[in-house]
Enzyme design. Sequence first.
Site, mmCIF file in Angstrom:
data_model
loop_
_atom_site.group_PDB
_atom_site.id
_atom_site.type_symbol
_atom_site.label_atom_id
_atom_site.label_comp_id
_atom_site.label_asym_id
_atom_site.label_seq_id
_atom_site.Cartn_x
_atom_site.Cartn_y
_atom_site.Cartn_z
ATOM 1 N N LYS A 63 61.546 46.689 0.270
ATOM 2 C CA LYS A 63 62.700 45.998 -0.304
ATOM 3 C C LYS A 63 62.215 44.691 -0.948
ATOM 4 C CE LYS A 63 63.619 42.397 2.694
ATOM 5 N NZ LYS A 63 63.976 41.007 2.379
ATOM 6 N N LYS A 115 64.613 48.958 13.833
ATOM 7 C CA LYS A 115 64.587 48.261 15.115
ATOM 8 C C LYS A 115 65.291 49.097 16.184
ATOM 9 C CE LYS A 115 64.327 43.579 13.189
ATOM 10 N NZ LYS A 115 63.223 43.055 13.990
ATOM 11 N N GLU A 123 67.218 31.596 11.548
ATOM 12 C CA GLU A 123 65.770 31.454 11.722
ATOM 13 C C GLU A 123 65.418 29.969 11.797
ATOM 14 O OE1 GLU A 123 63.193 34.345 9.364
ATOM 15 O OE2 GLU A 123 64.988 34.244 8.123
ATOM 16 N N HIS A 136 69.281 43.494 4.614
ATOM 17 C CA HIS A 136 69.383 43.734 6.052
ATOM 18 C C HIS A 136 70.817 43.660 6.580
ATOM 19 C CE1 HIS A 136 65.125 43.484 5.806
ATOM 20 N NE2 HIS A 136 65.042 42.175 5.812
ATOM 21 N N LYS A 153 67.547 29.564 6.991
ATOM 22 C CA LYS A 153 66.264 29.006 7.398
ATOM 23 C C LYS A 153 66.476 27.634 8.035
ATOM 24 C CE LYS A 153 63.914 32.340 5.327
ATOM 25 N NZ LYS A 153 63.132 33.342 6.090
#
Length: 470
Positions: free
Chosen positions: A151, A185, A219, A243, A329
Amino acid sequence: MVDRRLVAPPTVIVLFGATGDLSHRLVLPALFRLAQQGLLPEDWRLVGNGRGDVSHEDFQETVRTSLEQFGPKPAEGPWDEFRSRLRFAGGGFDASDPGSLLDVVGRAEDELGGDAPYVHYLAVPPPAFAPLTEGLGQHGLNKDARIVYEKPFGTSMASFRELDHAAHAVFEESQIYRIDHFLGKEAAQNIHVLRFANGLFARAWDRQHIDSVQIDVPETLDVSNRAEFYEHTGAILDMLVTHLFQLAGEVAMEPCDDLDAESVAAAREEVIGCFRKLTWDDVVVGQYDGYRSLPGVAPDSRTETFVAARLWVDNDRWAGVPFLLRTGKCMAASRQVVTVRFRAPEKGLPLGEEAALGNCLAFDLAGDGAIELTLVAKRPGVTLQLGSATTTLPLGQAFHTPTLPAYSRLIHDVLVGDRSLFTRPDGLAHVWDVAGDLLVDKPEPAVYPVGSWGPAEAAELVGPGGWLLG
């Protein structure tokens, strides 16, 4: 459903971008982990490709270095046997010049007894996808082969259509594997298994019983090492339309007649087709303080390092249920959690503030994965006081089988021909219908402090319950 015990036939794996960062960190370690667990074909060769003139021995040493840094370490597995199957073809590769690839893969195929199928893994930047695909067709490396695209598969509706046309000019859809590693996952795979295989949840998976769904991937990392790349991407393209949308599809899909590859993929893509087009009324973007001072970042950059969205699924099952998506982030914590929040009983006990957040079913996607169930329970004692308590099922310890990291799982699926955890063009096309306008004219992002939970404006998307993290 594909029998995971089956072993793929002798295979030639061609890894484009074999000396690049993606191969170094993820692809090569994933292959070695498959070797550790006996999940590679009985015989195989890996041919790395790149522009440099690298000997087989030097490439083998590069792979060893990757494993020492990112694991599993060579001493923990069948390194000598693994190493003996590694080859390198330099000189680049395109339609006009194959470099040394044809010679090297030809010898590899002969070593496997001839007529071995190919798996082409494109661990390269997206602009290289179409030229490499054209080259594979031009040089006859597409017959009975499988091709893996990383991706993003396109960065807009126009680029998606161009790449989709280029891919289908050379390969049939059944040969194409578009990776979104979040779908590989362990906890993500358990979303539909837990729902469809457990009567406890199957009848409660709708708007009458579910208040909201939160998909939260904050994150703590910054983008200092790849700021120039991130300037052309941003959180919407990097995370939201890839995602987070795919995870929303996992939660929202209709029941499947079977959990075979085509049924699962079709159900996921069908419900993505019900996603309502996003507007800025349902989206908040932010940028962490200090981002614009990074090398390679414009002083007036509008690139978002944070995005939160309120997504609506326009079908009978989910009408009125918000899907709340958030990622960013430099935030206060690093988590990967999908949480289904159930409604309180219409006629029940008064919950009070402390117990108001139960019941929740959460899928922790990080590491080996876990399923967490939060319930309202009576606190011990002589009075009727209610509280929320959580029990956790750690997926890496629940069974006596090792957990495969996402990349290992997905590469294994390619080898055995299982496309259930890979994206399809119909769903990807609708993704651009839903979110394409957000990439065209971005507003000024709200600045948020490093180590925070993002802009305060994001709280307005959620309502009284707030974000469950933070």
